[in-house]
Design a protein around this motif. Structure first.
Motif, short mmCIF file in Angstrom:
data_model
loop_
_atom_site.label_atom_id
_atom_site.label_comp_id
_atom_site.label_asym_id
_atom_site.label_seq_id
_atom_site.Cartn_x
_atom_site.Cartn_y
_atom_site.Cartn_z
N ASP A 564 17.47 -63.01 -72.95
CA ASP A 564 16.24 -63.80 -72.96
C ASP A 564 15.51 -63.74 -71.62
OD1 ASP A 564 17.03 -64.61 -75.51
OD2 ASP A 564 18.16 -66.30 -74.71
N ASP A 565 16.13 -63.21 -70.59
CA ASP A 565 15.56 -63.23 -69.25
C ASP A 565 15.81 -61.88 -68.60
OD1 ASP A 565 14.30 -64.09 -67.00
OD2 ASP A 565 15.79 -65.58 -66.43
N ASP A 566 15.06 -61.58 -67.53
CA ASP A 566 15.31 -60.34 -66.82
C ASP A 566 16.62 -60.45 -66.04
OD1 ASP A 566 14.04 -62.29 -65.38
OD2 ASP A 566 13.01 -60.93 -64.03
N ILE A 567 17.17 -59.30 -65.69
CA ILE A 567 18.50 -59.22 -65.09
C ILE A 567 18.42 -58.38 -63.82
CG2 ILE A 567 20.87 -58.42 -65.40
CD1 ILE A 567 20.50 -58.84 -68.39
N ALA A 568 18.98 -58.91 -62.74
CA ALA A 568 19.18 -58.17 -61.50
C ALA A 568 20.67 -58.15 -61.21
CB ALA A 568 18.41 -58.80 -60.34
N LEU A 569 21.17 -56.97 -60.87
CA LEU A 569 22.61 -56.78 -60.66
C LEU A 569 22.81 -55.96 -59.40
CD1 LEU A 569 25.51 -57.07 -61.84
CD2 LEU A 569 25.11 -54.91 -63.03
N LEU A 570 23.70 -56.44 -58.52
CA LEU A 570 24.03 -55.76 -57.27
C LEU A 570 25.54 -55.74 -57.12
CD1 LEU A 570 23.09 -54.41 -54.62
CD2 LEU A 570 23.03 -56.70 -53.59
N ALA A 571 26.12 -54.55 -57.03
CA ALA A 571 27.56 -54.37 -56.88
C ALA A 571 27.84 -53.75 -55.51
CB ALA A 571 28.13 -53.50 -57.99
N ALA A 572 28.82 -54.29 -54.79
CA ALA A 572 29.19 -53.81 -53.46
C ALA A 572 30.69 -53.53 -53.43
CB ALA A 572 28.82 -54.84 -52.39
#
Length: 709
Positions: A564-572
């Motif tokens: 239902d919403d935009d997604i931001a993903l950051l993997a380190a």
């Protein structure tokens, strides 16, 4: 293939009242119905001059009943029952058939008993009826109306350009034509944009009846006697003042045998191309809101009934709806392009490659109709080989949210450059959000990873907690203070420092990944933790999963309709720097400090087997340490890091950053940074809360001159 019901399919006769005969235009002439309750009657209709008694009686129906019948109806006598000898009412839209007492004739629409008079004339005017205006023509007109309605609905369902053009082709073939060619301007103008240059038409799409086996087991050709339409020219230049330009300017569809189309079609299709003769080809210009944007060619094969004059109106309707839809699709495409470009520029184009950590990221918009949003991520290199990891979410997914997100991201980058603690960065972001407006709310998580100390410091502002995947496959949700969202104002933010072991993976995300209408936030976080643990089991306890594949696996947990919403993903992925690859010293600001710094650097290089860099490192360390000792009042720090490059960092308590300038021939100083700029691979200076750090890098196993790329 679009199927249409026959004119009489699914119709039920109306028993409440008989239907009057049709007028010459095909419209039904009905007698006025009785108004009011029981006993009310309609006025008898007056017979026109020249009408026969049966015709007048048929036109008036029950409304022209005798007074005795009216009396019987009001009193409820048996006279109110319908007359069994009266002709039954015909279905709606079909003229009444003659009764048993009337002779049936086969003279056609104008013959006796038909809609016209007994001599084939109009009842009202007495003029001869035009041919083709009987029930068969009415059925054809009804078929055309139903076809146009179905075709326009199919065209209107399209959003982008290809969907609209495909809808036009699929709606017309084979119901209206056996083949269709659609040409559009190249390039298509957008909105009020005035195209320049020659008018070019490019073949956008063709469609035809596919080959089907006939009853004898053979194959029926798709468009007999027209095989060259497959090789129609794809690009056509419309010559000003030419025949094709005149037809396009006229807007109205024309048959191929019309004078204008005879010369226009060879110009459009290419020389040597032929079309079916007679009225089996229609050339229809496609005109948008302001200009002609293309043309459509409808073709029927020779063994099919040719087009009729009314089919030009059908082609005009199809062309108009298609052109308006294409105009809207072009505008939508431009808006989508602007949204994509805005979102792309708001997010990092590429992630940095800091020492001791590997990064991967993903971003998904909320939907095709909402391509921009307020979610963002960032990775900012910091002094001391550290890196700041940021993820945030502004409320909403619109242009306004994206604009606010861009301002907050820029502010976070500026604050990170000052090397402020994470809680101080969130505090300043909160103040900035309040300056932007009272309703500017956002969540943010700011973390700083130190690869030398193998520690991470995290501050949270109302954001979902990060998940840490250990090397052995265990996934845990980090316990960080939740904090208040950015923009609330008047709240303090707290930071926690946690271990960041080598080989572990930290996952930062926005709530669109774990929250939807089907699940709450904590259920989604638990599902994310389980998915990470299951993915790590596939690669074994000693091998962490690849970052890119891990990000894709995380996004696969989203099912259809689960976003239902935009997604931001950051993997380190934390690799860290081994203690054996780090050399660190404190040096007092004395005159002998530069020589001591050279000796310490030389011994570290010998221990690492980098003797080939000794001369360059000693020269550059001496210049940078000399500048630091000259102005510092507290001990100077010197650190050497051996990773894929050799990095040297010199820190002092003076906040002013050094500036590279060209020294004059008579100047005694000012050449130190010039040497650093010439010999080092990269160099820079960063202001800290306690002073500054000047650093430079050299490649391994190469001379300084060749290490400048």
């Amino acid at each position: 293939m679009t199927e249409h019901p026959t004119p009489d399919e699914g119709r039920q006769p109306r028993a409440a009242r008989p239907t009057a005969p049709a007028d010459p235009r095909g419209a039904l002439v009905r007698a006025p119905e009785a108004q009011g309750g029981t006993g009310a009657s309609a006025l008898p209709a007056q017979a026109r001059k020249g009408d026969t008694a049966p015709a007048a009686q048929a036109r008036t129906g029950d409304a022209a009943a005798s007074p005795s019948d009216e009396h019987d109806r009001s009193s409820g006598s048996p006279a109110s029952q319908p007359d069994p000898h009266r002709p039954r009412p015909a279905p709606e839209g079909v003229p009444s058939q003659p009764g048993p007492e009337q002779p049936r004739t086969v003279g056609g629409p104008g013959g006796p008993g038909g809609p016209g008079g007994p001599d084939g004339t109009e009842r009202r005017t007495g003029q001869p009826r035009p041919p083709g205006s009987g029930p068969a023509a009415m059925r054809r007109d009804g078929d055309r109306l139903r076809f146009v309605g179905a075709a326009t609905r199919r065209i209107a369902r399209g959003i982008d350009l290809d969907e609209i053009v495909m809808g036009l082709c699929r709606a017309t073939v084979p119901t209206f034509s056996d083949a269709i060619l659609v040409y559009l301007r190249d390039p298509l103008p957008v909105g009020d944009e005035r195209p320049t240059g020659a008018l070019m038409l490019r073949l956008r799409r063709t469609d035809r009846i596919p080959e089907e086996p006939d009853t004898d087991g053979g194959t029926m050709p798709a468009l007999q006697a027209q095989p060259d339409l497959v090789t129609t020219a794809e690009l056509c230049e419309v010559r000003p003042g030419g025949a094709l330009a005149e037809v396009l300017r006229g807007v109205r569809p024309v048959f191929a045998d019309s004078p204008g189309a005879r010369a226009a079609l060879p110009e459009l299709l290419g020389e040597g191309r032929t079309v079916p003769t007679g009225q089996r080809t229609i050339l229809a210009p496609l005109r948008g809101r302001r200009r002609v944007i293309g043309a459509a060619v409808f073709l029927r094969r020779p063994d099919r009934h040719p087009f009729e004059a009314d089919d030009l109106l059908v082609a005009a309707q199809l062309a108009t709806h298609s052109a308006l839809g294409i105009d809207k699709a072009v505008l939508y495409g431009r808006e989508a392009y602007i949204a994509d470009e805005l979102q792309r520029t708001m997010l990092p184009e590429t992630l940095p490659r800091p020492t001791g950590v590997r990064l991967a990221s993903r971003y998904l918009p909320a939907a095709e109709t909402a391509r921009v949003g307020g979610d963002w991520y960032d990775a900012i290199p910091l002094p001391g080989s550290r890196v700041a990891l940021v993820v945030g979410d502004v409320m909403g997914h619109s242009m306004t949210s994206a604009a606010i997100m861009g301002q907050l991201r820029t502010t976070a980058q500026t604050l990170a450059g000052l090397d402020l603690p994470p809680q101080e960065v969130l505090h300043h972001l909160d103040e900035q959000a309040q300056r932007l407006g009272s309703d500017r709310m956002a969540t943010c998580l700011y973390a700083v990873y130190d690869p030398v100390a193998h520690r991470i410091t995290i501050a949270n502002a109302g954001h979902p907690p990060p998940v840490l995947l250990h090397l052995g496959g265990r996934a845990e949700v980090l316990r960080v203070p939740p904090g208040a969202p950015i923009g609330v104002g008047g709240v303090d933010f707290e930071a926690v420092e946690l271990d960041a072991p080598a080989g572990a993976t930290l996952l930062l995300y926005t709530d669109g990944l774990v929250e939807s209408r089907l699940r709450d936030v904590w259920t989604g976080i638990e599902q994310l933790r389980e998915r990470l643990a299951a993915t790590a089991q596939l690669t074994g306890p000693d091998h962490p999963p690849p970052l890119e594949a891990l990000c894709d696996e995380v996004l696969d947990m989203l099912g259809p309709g689960d976003r239902d919403d935009d997604i931001a993903l950051l993997a380190a992925r934390f690799d860290g720097i081994a203690p054996s690859d780090v050399a660190y010293w404190f040096l007092e600001p004395e005159d002998a400090t530069p020589s001591r710094a050279r000796r310490l650097a030389r011994s570290a290089l010998e221990r690492w087997g980098l003797q080939e860099l000794t001369d360059s490192v000693e020269l550059l360390v001496s210049e940078v340490v000399t500048n630091a000792v000259r102005y510092a009042s507290r001990p100077v720090t010197l650190r050497l890091l051996r990773t894929d490059v050799l990095r040297c960092e010199v820190g002092d308590d003076v906040p002013q950053l050094p500036r590279l300038r060209q020294a004059r021939a008579t100047d005694e100083g000012g050449r130190g940074l010039y040497l650093v700029n010439r010999l080092a691979r990269r160099w820079g200076a960063t202001r800290l809360s306690t002073g500054k750090v000047v650093w430079f890098e050299l490649n391994h196993g190469s001379t300084p001159e060749s290490s400048r790329n």
